[in-house]
Design a protein around this motif. Structure first.
Motif, mmCIF file in Angstrom:
data_model
loop_
_atom_site.group_PDB
_atom_site.id
_atom_site.type_symbol
_atom_site.label_atom_id
_atom_site.label_comp_id
_atom_site.label_asym_id
_atom_site.label_seq_id
_atom_site.Cartn_x
_atom_site.Cartn_y
_atom_site.Cartn_z
ATOM 1 N N TRP A 53 37.536 23.235 33.067
ATOM 2 C CA TRP A 53 38.501 24.280 32.735
ATOM 3 C C TRP A 53 38.730 24.284 31.242
ATOM 4 C CZ3 TRP A 53 38.888 26.998 36.904
ATOM 5 C CH2 TRP A 53 38.715 26.368 38.136
ATOM 6 N N ILE A 54 38.942 25.469 30.662
ATOM 7 C CA ILE A 54 39.222 25.582 29.236
ATOM 8 C C ILE A 54 40.362 26.571 29.011
ATOM 9 C CG2 ILE A 54 36.966 24.912 28.322
ATOM 10 C CD1 ILE A 54 36.152 27.769 28.217
ATOM 11 N N VAL A 55 41.031 26.378 27.887
ATOM 12 C CA VAL A 55 42.105 27.282 27.495
ATOM 13 C C VAL A 55 41.679 27.953 26.207
ATOM 14 C CG1 VAL A 55 44.486 27.433 26.692
ATOM 15 C CG2 VAL A 55 43.929 25.942 28.580
ATOM 16 N N ARG A 67 44.791 32.256 27.266
ATOM 17 C CA ARG A 67 44.211 32.571 28.571
ATOM 18 C C ARG A 67 43.491 31.338 29.105
ATOM 19 N NH1 ARG A 67 42.015 36.919 26.966
ATOM 20 N NH2 ARG A 67 43.671 38.253 27.704
ATOM 21 N N VAL A 68 43.522 31.159 30.405
ATOM 22 C CA VAL A 68 42.817 30.063 31.072
ATOM 23 C C VAL A 68 41.481 30.594 31.574
ATOM 24 C CG1 VAL A 68 42.871 28.385 32.955
ATOM 25 C CG2 VAL A 68 44.978 28.962 31.751
ATOM 26 N N HIS A 69 40.429 29.794 31.384
ATOM 27 C CA HIS A 69 39.081 30.152 31.833
ATOM 28 C C HIS A 69 38.467 28.985 32.604
ATOM 29 C CE1 HIS A 69 38.566 33.665 29.112
ATOM 30 N NE2 HIS A 69 39.338 32.962 28.290
ATOM 31 N N ALA A 70 37.506 29.290 33.438
ATOM 32 C CA ALA A 70 36.656 28.247 34.003
ATOM 33 C C ALA A 70 35.746 27.746 32.884
ATOM 34 C CB ALA A 70 35.838 28.807 35.163
ATOM 35 N N GLY A 71 35.306 26.520 32.982
ATOM 36 C CA GLY A 71 34.508 25.921 31.914
ATOM 37 C C GLY A 71 33.199 26.629 31.643
ATOM 38 N N ASP A 72 32.662 27.349 32.615
ATOM 39 C CA ASP A 72 31.380 28.032 32.434
ATOM 40 C C ASP A 72 31.539 29.508 32.062
ATOM 41 O OD1 ASP A 72 32.387 28.895 34.845
ATOM 42 O OD2 ASP A 72 30.556 28.527 35.983
ATOM 43 N N CYS A 73 32.750 29.959 31.759
ATOM 44 C CA CYS A 73 32.989 31.370 31.445
ATOM 45 C C CYS A 73 32.480 31.697 30.043
ATOM 46 C CB CYS A 73 34.472 31.694 31.545
ATOM 47 S SG CYS A 73 34.854 33.437 31.237
ATOM 48 N N ARG A 81 39.924 24.872 24.000
ATOM 49 C CA ARG A 81 39.967 23.424 24.201
ATOM 50 C C ARG A 81 39.851 23.139 25.693
ATOM 51 N NH1 ARG A 81 44.962 21.573 26.062
ATOM 52 N NH2 ARG A 81 46.662 23.056 25.763
ATOM 53 N N PRO A 82 39.221 22.022 26.030
ATOM 54 C CA PRO A 82 39.107 21.671 27.449
ATOM 55 C C PRO A 82 40.458 21.205 27.996
ATOM 56 C CG PRO A 82 38.115 19.963 26.083
ATOM 57 C CD PRO A 82 38.531 21.063 25.166
ATOM 58 N N VAL A 83 40.696 21.487 29.248
ATOM 59 C CA VAL A 83 41.913 21.023 29.922
ATOM 60 C C VAL A 83 41.531 20.488 31.293
ATOM 61 C CG1 VAL A 83 43.507 22.564 28.717
ATOM 62 C CG2 VAL A 83 42.438 23.322 30.827
ATOM 63 N N SER A 84 42.403 19.664 31.834
ATOM 64 C CA SER A 84 42.180 19.126 33.179
ATOM 65 C C SER A 84 42.535 20.186 34.219
ATOM 66 C CB SER A 84 43.047 17.885 33.386
ATOM 67 O OG SER A 84 44.422 18.260 33.419
ATOM 68 N N ARG A 85 42.151 19.924 35.435
ATOM 69 C CA ARG A 85 42.465 20.829 36.538
ATOM 70 C C ARG A 85 43.982 20.979 36.688
ATOM 71 N NH1 ARG A 85 39.372 22.316 40.720
ATOM 72 N NH2 ARG A 85 40.397 23.085 42.586
ATOM 73 N N ASP A 86 44.688 19.855 36.587
ATOM 74 C CA ASP A 86 46.147 19.895 36.737
ATOM 75 C C ASP A 86 46.798 20.706 35.621
ATOM 76 O OD1 ASP A 86 46.071 18.375 39.052
ATOM 77 O OD2 ASP A 86 46.348 16.481 37.980
ATOM 78 N N ARG A 103 38.110 34.298 36.864
ATOM 79 C CA ARG A 103 39.176 34.168 37.861
ATOM 80 C C ARG A 103 39.569 32.715 38.183
ATOM 81 N NH1 ARG A 103 41.699 38.594 39.890
ATOM 82 N NH2 ARG A 103 42.262 36.964 41.307
ATOM 83 N N PRO A 104 40.031 31.962 37.183
ATOM 84 C CA PRO A 104 40.436 30.583 37.465
ATOM 85 C C PRO A 104 41.620 30.498 38.418
ATOM 86 C CG PRO A 104 41.100 31.187 35.259
ATOM 87 C CD PRO A 104 40.240 32.302 35.780
ATOM 88 N N ASP A 105 42.466 31.526 38.450
ATOM 89 C CA ASP A 105 43.591 31.512 39.389
ATOM 90 C C ASP A 105 43.087 31.488 40.830
ATOM 91 O OD1 ASP A 105 42.552 34.058 39.078
ATOM 92 O OD2 ASP A 105 44.491 35.076 39.179
ATOM 93 N N ALA A 106 42.059 32.248 41.117
ATOM 94 C CA ALA A 106 41.503 32.253 42.478
ATOM 95 C C ALA A 106 40.764 30.949 42.763
ATOM 96 C CB ALA A 106 40.557 33.436 42.653
ATOM 97 N N ARG A 107 40.036 30.441 41.779
ATOM 98 C CA ARG A 107 39.308 29.183 41.980
ATOM 99 C C ARG A 107 40.256 28.016 42.183
ATOM 100 N NH1 ARG A 107 34.285 28.819 37.718
ATOM 101 N NH2 ARG A 107 33.374 30.857 38.119
ATOM 102 N N LEU A 108 41.426 28.083 41.535
ATOM 103 C CA LEU A 108 42.416 27.019 41.669
ATOM 104 C C LEU A 108 43.408 27.299 42.790
ATOM 105 C CD1 LEU A 108 43.041 26.392 37.884
ATOM 106 C CD2 LEU A 108 42.027 24.778 39.498
ATOM 107 N N HIS A 109 43.187 28.382 43.512
ATOM 108 C CA HIS A 109 44.034 28.771 44.655
ATOM 109 C C HIS A 109 45.477 29.019 44.226
ATOM 110 C CE1 HIS A 109 40.614 27.882 47.121
ATOM 111 N NE2 HIS A 109 40.551 26.679 46.602
ATOM 112 N N ILE A 110 45.657 29.630 43.058
ATOM 113 C CA ILE A 110 46.976 30.057 42.595
ATOM 114 C C ILE A 110 46.947 31.576 42.649
ATOM 115 C CG2 ILE A 110 48.614 30.065 40.692
ATOM 116 C CD1 ILE A 110 47.330 27.511 39.700
ATOM 117 N N LEU A 111 47.388 32.121 43.757
ATOM 118 C CA LEU A 111 47.225 33.547 43.956
ATOM 119 C C LEU A 111 48.519 34.324 43.803
ATOM 120 C CD1 LEU A 111 44.778 33.361 46.952
ATOM 121 C CD2 LEU A 111 44.254 33.571 44.539
#
Length: 128
Positions: A53-55, A67-73, A81-86, A103-111
Motif C-alpha cells: 500500500w502507498i500514500v 490519496r491511498v493507492h495499492a502498491g502496484d497502482c 510513501r509506503p504504508v502498512s495495511r493497518d 480501489r484500495p477501499d474495496a481491496r481492504l473491505h472498507i466500503l
C-alpha cells in the motif's frame, strides 16, 4: 562432393584466419549477451518487492497525504510513501481519498465510510 574451396594453401590459410576471426567475434558477442542476461536475472531476483500500500503525498509544507493507492497502482504519482495495511485502513477510515483506479477501499473491505456508500459498491455486471 562440394569442393568449392580454393586449391592453394595460401588462400586456404587466409580463409581459415578470416573464419577464426569471425568465430572469435561471435564468441565474444555470445559471452557479452550471456553476461548481460545473468546480470538482468540477478537484478530481478534482488529487486525489492513493491510495497503493498502507498500514500500519495501532496505539495507543500509537510506534504500531507492526498490519496491511498495499492502498491502496484500506476496512478500514484512521484510523491509517495509506503504504508502498512493497518495504516492504509486507518487513513481511509479517517476520510482520506481512495484511488478510483486501484480501489484500495474495496481491496481492504472498507466500503462504507461515514455512511456514504462508495458509488461502485453493489453495482454488479448487470448494472443493478
Amino acid at each position: 562432393m562440394f569442393d568449392d574451396l580454393p586449391s592453394d594453401l595460401e588462400r586456404l590459410h587466409t580463409l581459415r584466419v578470416w573464419h577464426a576471426m569471425w568465430l572469435s567475434r561471435i564468441d565474444r558477442k555470445i559471452a557479452a549477451i550471456r553476461k548481460r542476461q545473468a546480470e538482468e536475472e540477478r537484478g530481478r531476483l534482488q529487486r525489492p518487492r513493491p510495497p503493498e500500500w502507498i500514500v500519495e503525498l501532496g505539495i507543500g509544507t509537510g506534504r500531507p497525504p492526498v490519496r491511498v493507492h495499492a502498491g502496484d497502482c500506476y496512478l500514484a504519482g512521484e510523491r509517495r510513501r509506503p504504508v502498512s495495511r493497518d495504516e492504509a485502513r486507518r487513513l481511509l477510515a479517517g476520510g482520506l481519498a481512495s484511488c478510483d483506479h486501484c480501489r484500495p477501499d474495496a481491496r481492504l473491505h472498507i466500503l462504507d465510510l461515514g455512511g456514504v456508500v462508495s458509488p461502485r459498491v453493489g453495482v454488479g455486471r448487470s448494472g443493478r
